[in-house]
Design a protein around this motif. Structure first.
Motif, PDB file in Angstrom:
ATOM      1  N   LEU A 421      63.649  20.727  37.847  1.00  0.00           N
ATOM      2  CA  LEU A 421      63.549  19.921  39.069  1.00  0.00           C
ATOM      3  C   LEU A 421      62.097  19.764  39.489  1.00  0.00           C
ATOM      4  CD1 LEU A 421      66.517  21.078  41.317  1.00  0.00           C
ATOM      5  CD2 LEU A 421      66.453  19.398  39.482  1.00  0.00           C
ATOM      6  N   ASP A 422      61.499  18.695  39.053  1.00  0.00           N
ATOM      7  CA  ASP A 422      60.129  18.369  39.432  1.00  0.00           C
ATOM      8  C   ASP A 422      60.126  17.807  40.849  1.00  0.00           C
ATOM      9  OD1 ASP A 422      57.416  17.672  39.361  1.00  0.00           O
ATOM     10  OD2 ASP A 422      57.534  17.043  37.270  1.00  0.00           O
ATOM     11  N   ARG A 423      58.943  17.798  41.466  1.00  0.00           N
ATOM     12  CA  ARG A 423      58.746  17.223  42.812  1.00  0.00           C
ATOM     13  C   ARG A 423      59.653  17.889  43.842  1.00  0.00           C
ATOM     14  NH1 ARG A 423      55.912  14.725  38.673  1.00  0.00           N
ATOM     15  NH2 ARG A 423      54.904  12.801  39.384  1.00  0.00           N
ATOM     16  N   ALA A 424      59.910  19.187  43.703  1.00  0.00           N
ATOM     17  CA  ALA A 424      60.666  19.911  44.721  1.00  0.00           C
ATOM     18  C   ALA A 424      59.761  20.154  45.921  1.00  0.00           C
ATOM     19  CB  ALA A 424      61.178  21.227  44.167  1.00  0.00           C
ATOM     20  N   GLY A 425      60.255  19.893  47.107  1.00  0.00           N
ATOM     21  CA  GLY A 425      59.432  20.009  48.306  1.00  0.00           C
ATOM     22  C   GLY A 425      58.806  18.669  48.659  1.00  0.00           C
ATOM     23  N   LEU A 426      57.731  18.706  49.424  1.00  0.00           N
ATOM     24  CA  LEU A 426      57.078  17.476  49.864  1.00  0.00           C
ATOM     25  C   LEU A 426      56.278  16.863  48.721  1.00  0.00           C
ATOM     26  CD1 LEU A 426      55.838  18.544  53.417  1.00  0.00           C
ATOM     27  CD2 LEU A 426      57.963  17.397  52.765  1.00  0.00           C
ATOM     28  N   VAL A 427      56.199  15.526  48.723  1.00  0.00           N
ATOM     29  CA  VAL A 427      55.529  14.828  47.617  1.00  0.00           C
ATOM     30  C   VAL A 427      54.325  14.009  48.077  1.00  0.00           C
ATOM     31  CG1 VAL A 427      57.553  14.724  46.144  1.00  0.00           C
ATOM     32  CG2 VAL A 427      57.182  12.929  47.844  1.00  0.00           C
ATOM     33  N   ARG A 480      55.254  19.137  43.070  1.00  0.00           N
ATOM     34  CA  ARG A 480      54.342  18.179  42.463  1.00  0.00           C
ATOM     35  C   ARG A 480      52.924  18.745  42.469  1.00  0.00           C
ATOM     36  NH1 ARG A 480      53.780  11.840  44.336  1.00  0.00           N
ATOM     37  NH2 ARG A 480      52.417  11.173  42.632  1.00  0.00           N
ATOM     38  N   GLY A 481      52.151  18.375  41.456  1.00  0.00           N
ATOM     39  CA  GLY A 481      50.744  18.737  41.443  1.00  0.00           C
ATOM     40  C   GLY A 481      50.488  20.114  40.884  1.00  0.00           C
ATOM     41  N   SER A 482      49.320  20.646  41.227  1.00  0.00           N
ATOM     42  CA  SER A 482      48.872  21.928  40.689  1.00  0.00           C
ATOM     43  C   SER A 482      49.297  23.076  41.587  1.00  0.00           C
ATOM     44  CB  SER A 482      47.347  21.934  40.543  1.00  0.00           C
ATOM     45  OG  SER A 482      46.922  20.875  39.708  1.00  0.00           O
ATOM     46  N   GLY A 483      49.250  24.277  41.012  1.00  0.00           N
ATOM     47  CA  GLY A 483      49.598  25.469  41.758  1.00  0.00           C
ATOM     48  C   GLY A 483      48.394  26.342  42.006  1.00  0.00           C
ATOM     49  N   ASP A 599      64.330  19.623  60.583  1.00  0.00           N
ATOM     50  CA  ASP A 599      65.506  18.778  60.411  1.00  0.00           C
ATOM     51  C   ASP A 599      65.171  17.323  60.749  1.00  0.00           C
ATOM     52  OD1 ASP A 599      68.101  18.030  59.888  1.00  0.00           O
ATOM     53  OD2 ASP A 599      68.827  18.526  61.899  1.00  0.00           O
ATOM     54  N   ARG A 600      64.253  16.770  60.013  1.00  0.00           N
ATOM     55  CA  ARG A 600      63.865  15.366  60.136  1.00  0.00           C
ATOM     56  C   ARG A 600      63.217  14.946  58.825  1.00  0.00           C
ATOM     57  NH1 ARG A 600      58.307  15.224  60.904  1.00  0.00           N
ATOM     58  NH2 ARG A 600      57.369  17.153  61.692  1.00  0.00           N
ATOM     59  N   TYR A 601      63.149  13.641  58.601  1.00  0.00           N
ATOM     60  CA  TYR A 601      62.503  13.141  57.389  1.00  0.00           C
ATOM     61  C   TYR A 601      60.996  13.235  57.540  1.00  0.00           C
ATOM     62  CZ  TYR A 601      67.048  11.385  55.958  1.00  0.00           C
ATOM     63  OH  TYR A 601      68.367  11.299  55.591  1.00  0.00           O
ATOM     64  N   ILE A 602      60.353  13.751  56.526  1.00  0.00           N
ATOM     65  CA  ILE A 602      58.902  13.893  56.535  1.00  0.00           C
ATOM     66  C   ILE A 602      58.310  12.661  55.865  1.00  0.00           C
ATOM     67  CG2 ILE A 602      56.942  15.358  55.929  1.00  0.00           C
ATOM     68  CD1 ILE A 602      59.015  16.674  57.774  1.00  0.00           C
ATOM     69  N   GLU A 603      57.487  11.934  56.600  1.00  0.00           N
ATOM     70  CA  GLU A 603      56.942  10.688  56.087  1.00  0.00           C
ATOM     71  C   GLU A 603      55.762  10.942  55.149  1.00  0.00           C
ATOM     72  OE1 GLU A 603      58.506   8.037  56.270  1.00  0.00           O
ATOM     73  OE2 GLU A 603      59.983   8.621  57.781  1.00  0.00           O
ATOM     74  N   HIS A 604      55.163   9.857  54.676  1.00  0.00           N
ATOM     75  CA  HIS A 604      54.100   9.928  53.687  1.00  0.00           C
ATOM     76  C   HIS A 604      52.796  10.417  54.303  1.00  0.00           C
ATOM     77  CE1 HIS A 604      54.406   5.946  55.560  1.00  0.00           C
ATOM     78  NE2 HIS A 604      53.094   5.940  55.550  1.00  0.00           N
ATOM     79  N   GLY A 605      51.947  10.984  53.466  1.00  0.00           N
ATOM     80  CA  GLY A 605      50.646  11.473  53.909  1.00  0.00           C
ATOM     81  C   GLY A 605      50.103  12.489  52.913  1.00  0.00           C
ATOM     82  N   ASP A 606      48.923  13.000  53.183  1.00  0.00           N
ATOM     83  CA  ASP A 606      48.333  14.019  52.329  1.00  0.00           C
ATOM     84  C   ASP A 606      49.233  15.262  52.311  1.00  0.00           C
ATOM     85  OD1 ASP A 606      45.815  15.212  50.944  1.00  0.00           O
ATOM     86  OD2 ASP A 606      46.326  16.661  52.510  1.00  0.00           O
ATOM     87  N   PRO A 607      49.587  15.782  51.126  1.00  0.00           N
ATOM     88  CA  PRO A 607      50.529  16.906  51.065  1.00  0.00           C
ATOM     89  C   PRO A 607      50.085  18.126  51.856  1.00  0.00           C
ATOM     90  CG  PRO A 607      50.202  15.953  48.883  1.00  0.00           C
ATOM     91  CD  PRO A 607      49.201  15.297  49.785  1.00  0.00           C
ATOM     92  N   ALA A 608      48.798  18.474  51.767  1.00  0.00           N
ATOM     93  CA  ALA A 608      48.311  19.648  52.502  1.00  0.00           C
ATOM     94  C   ALA A 608      48.441  19.440  54.001  1.00  0.00           C
ATOM     95  CB  ALA A 608      46.863  19.940  52.126  1.00  0.00           C
ATOM     96  N   LEU A 609      48.148  18.227  54.449  1.00  0.00           N
ATOM     97  CA  LEU A 609      48.253  17.936  55.874  1.00  0.00           C
ATOM     98  C   LEU A 609      49.710  17.974  56.335  1.00  0.00           C
ATOM     99  CD1 LEU A 609      46.848  17.135  58.482  1.00  0.00           C
ATOM    100  CD2 LEU A 609      46.926  14.750  57.731  1.00  0.00           C
ATOM    101  N   LEU A 610      50.610  17.453  55.503  1.00  0.00           N
ATOM    102  CA  LEU A 610      52.027  17.476  55.859  1.00  0.00           C
ATOM    103  C   LEU A 610      52.557  18.905  55.944  1.00  0.00           C
ATOM    104  CD1 LEU A 610      53.389  14.541  53.663  1.00  0.00           C
ATOM    105  CD2 LEU A 610      52.910  14.508  56.115  1.00  0.00           C
ATOM    106  N   LEU A 611      52.171  19.745  54.993  1.00  0.00           N
ATOM    107  CA  LEU A 611      52.589  21.149  55.045  1.00  0.00           C
ATOM    108  C   LEU A 611      52.062  21.829  56.298  1.00  0.00           C
ATOM    109  CD1 LEU A 611      52.251  22.406  51.352  1.00  0.00           C
ATOM    110  CD2 LEU A 611      54.343  22.258  52.699  1.00  0.00           C
ATOM    111  N   ALA A 612      50.820  21.505  56.659  1.00  0.00           N
ATOM    112  CA  ALA A 612      50.240  22.085  57.867  1.00  0.00           C
ATOM    113  C   ALA A 612      51.016  21.638  59.099  1.00  0.00           C
ATOM    114  CB  ALA A 612      48.763  21.693  57.982  1.00  0.00           C
TER     115      ALA A 612
END
Length: 644
Positions: A421-427, A480-483, A599-612
């Motif tokens: 399962l690739d792209r698990a979590g925010l993309v 997605r991306g690097s670890g 419990d809401r849809y997370i919209e597009h944006g920089d992944p690090a910023l969205l996680l924050a």
């Protein structure tokens, strides 16, 4: 970007009404300026390029002929709608594309009245447009519904279910629906399957071969006529035969026509606009059209990051850290070398899932089934029934489309299928339609299915090996991306099945009222470790979501004064819920804080910023723990807080 000087005609287009006022010659100039603006814009923001360059003339023609938004345009997948966005009043916001609070990279109803249907997954356009056409018929409204679908999306069964329904009369009438097949011989990966080879098969059939040979015998003594017939054949077989299947489904088939020729597109669309019933227009376009680098390599330019259009894509001087996808791709090749029973399956995502090298090295064991996730899963089940070991490489968000097959065809029969399962979590920039937010919750409830969430690159390799040897359905989720950037060896070692590990132990004494343990699932282990340093908390790398390491959960629950779960997935039914269930079953009463996606849809944006923003970076995890357990961390005894 100074649109007025560089693109004088485009700068005057604020809505499709402006496009409808232009003369044919002006439309051609508009297409030139639109393509140039699109190229410059995407090169600054990144995003889908090849697919959008190929739909410039088609988009101009559609908005010129149809009275949008009253007439409904429904774009399939949606990664070909940048020209549409530019012509529908969003030109000046293109610099915000796929950024936080900016324009979405896909159609979005909340963004514009011209985005009649939100998309992101493929093959939905015909069904949605048919619903709109039927609604117009029921309401007595004279408007058109147009579905624009790519040839790659036509490999999905849902598209044919809709076509089958669309040609059926309802209350004696067939709804006014126009389906436009944008045939560019390219989805994301090269298209595969029977549909793409349909014309070739017909051309090689016995009837056609007999007719062709008969014509040769008649004309062989008249060389000029023979040559004329040969040339005509090359055109006629493309104009006549492809429509057969669509005519049988009840459509009036027209085409194929050049999708970059406005002189052909506009009068054809005008004629079809005025016809009633189900219409089907086949247009042929070129992905990346007008930008030679993208035309030559449409896959690389499908979704590039920022680049200089004068130079094109350039490899970075310093190789980036390997991505989780690349780690999977290398493991797949290594395990295939070790185990001849391994078979790799992808639903049209060879590049995205890291299977290019596997395809090259093991072509007989590589299966791209097209955009057909349901089929991919049941196909894997059939292979597993015969003793093979299928690995289905699929994005978390796309496995949702095969949920019934996952339950009934794989899990119920307890078949040894591995789901990578690739792209698990925010993309990030792809936003809510592509986020893998729900796989933990929707997999955890299925009997026989195990679920592993490795924390880093070497652990992913070990998790995949464990899954491959388990002998039952296993899903391995990774982002997605690097670890963390840890070195990955060549070994094919396994993880201790169903066991997590303690990565940090709090210095606070047991029973002091100050011991907190963070139970981290997946790659969020690393921000959890960082937060734990500031909090002097224990940290467990749980690794297995199902089977959960209940012994470790119970031990931490008894030896700590509070627990915190951290996961990059929805909280409802997620890994944190599994921990709460285990504690309840063991009769352990300890305060628990569950951290995960809201419990809401997370919209597009920089992944690090969205996680924050979701409180899932190190600072956010620390802040949430301090807020919830302020008394504990301050030295006093725990507050009497209930579980959850």
């Amino acid at each position: 970007m100074n649109t007025s000087s560089a693109h004088p005609l485009l700068s005057r287009i604020d809505s499709p009404a402006d496009v409808r006022r232009l003369a044919r010659a002006e439309l051609k100039q508009l297409a030139v300026e639109l393509r140039e603006f699109l190229l410059q814009s995407v090169s600054r923001t990144g995003g889908h390029l090849s697919s959008n360059l190929g739909t410039v003339e088609l988009t101009v023609a559609l908005h010129h002929v149809f009275h949008t938004p009253e007439d409904r345009l429904v774009w399939d997948v949606g990664h070909q709608t940048y020209p549409h966005k530019i012509l529908t009043g969003r030109r000046d916001r293109m610099h915000t594309l796929r950024q936080l609070d900016g324009l979405s990279g896909f159609p979005r109803r909340a963004e514009s009245e011209y985005d009649t249907f939100g998309t992101g997954h493929s093959s939905t356009s015909i069904s949605a447009a048919l619903g709109m056409a039927m609604a117009a018929q029921l309401k007595g409204e004279k408007r058109r519904a147009v579905a624009i679908i790519g040839d790659g999306s036509m490999t999905a069964g849902m598209a044919f279910e809709a076509l089958n329904n669309a040609g059926m009369p309802h209350a004696g009438k067939v709804p006014n629906l126009l389906v436009i097949l944008n045939d560019n011989d390219m989805s994301i990966s090269p298209p595969v399957g029977a549909l793409n080879k349909y014309l070739a098969r017909l051309m090689s059939g016995k009837f056609y071969a007999a007719a062709r040979e008969g014509a040769k015998n008649v004309l062989k003594n008249a060389p000029p006529l023979f040559e004329l017939a040969r040339r005509f054949e090359e055109h006629a077989k493309g104009m006549v035969v492809p429509g057969t299947i669509f005519e049988e489904l009840g459509f009036n088939y027209v085409g194929p026509i050049d999708g970059h020729d406005l002189d052909a597109l506009i009068p054809t669309l005008e004629n079809l606009r005025d016809k009633s019933g189900a219409q089907f227009l086949h247009v042929v376009t070129r992905k990346g059209y007008g930008y030679k680098l993208a035309e030559a390599d449409p896959i690389s330019y499908h979704g590039p990051g920022k680049f200089d259009p004068r130079i094109g894509l350039v490899k970075p001087a310093t190789p980036p850290k390997p991505t989780f996808t690349q780690v999977f791709g290398q493991w797949l090749c290594d395990m295939a070398e070790a185990d001849p029973k391994l078979v790799g399956i992808t639903p049209a995502m060879r590049e995205g899932s890291g299977m290019v090298e596997f395809h090259r090295r093991f072509p007989d064991r590589y299966h791209d089934v097209g955009i057909a996730e349901q089929h991919a899963v049941t196909f894997a089940a059939g292979l597993a029934c015969e003793g093979l070991k299928p690995v289905v490489a699929i994005y978390s968000t796309f496995l949702q489309r095969a949920y019934d097959q996952l339950i009934h065809d794989v899990a119920l029969q307890n078949l040894p299928v591995v789901f990578a399962l690739d792209r698990a979590g925010l993309v990030g920039a792809d936003g809510a339609t592509h986020a893998g937010a729900y796989d933990i919750a929707y997999l955890r409830c299925i009997p026989n299915v195990s679920l592993i969430a490795p924390a880093d690159e070497p652990e992913l390799r070990r998790a995949l090996t464990s899954a491959h040897h388990h002998g039952a359905p296993v899903a391995v989720r990774y982002p997605r991306g690097s670890g963390a950037g840890l070195a990955v060896g060549s070994e094919l070692d396994e993880l201790p099945w169903g066991q997590g590990e303690v990565r940090r132990d709090s210095a606070a004494a047991p029973g002091s009222g100050r011991r907190i343990a963070i139970l981290a699932f997946g790659s969020l282990l690393y921000p959890a470790l960082e937060a734990a340093e500031a909090l002097d908390a224990s940290v467990a790398n749980m690794r297995f979501i199902k089977p959960l390491d209940t012994a470790l959960v119970e031990r931490l629950g008894r030896s700590h004064d509070a627990l915190v779960t951290v996961e990059e997935g929805c909280l409802a039914g997620g890994a944190g819920s599994a921990v709460l269930e285990a504690l309840q079953a063991a009769g352990i009463k300890v305060p628990v804080l569950n951290l995960g996606l809201p419990d809401r849809y997370i919209e597009h944006g920089d992944p690090a910023l969205l996680l924050a923003q979701c409180g899932l970076d190190a600072a956010g995890i620390e802040a949430s723990i301090r807020q919830r357990f302020a008394g504990t961390l301050g030295g006093s005894h725990l507050r009497p807080v209930a579980n959850g």
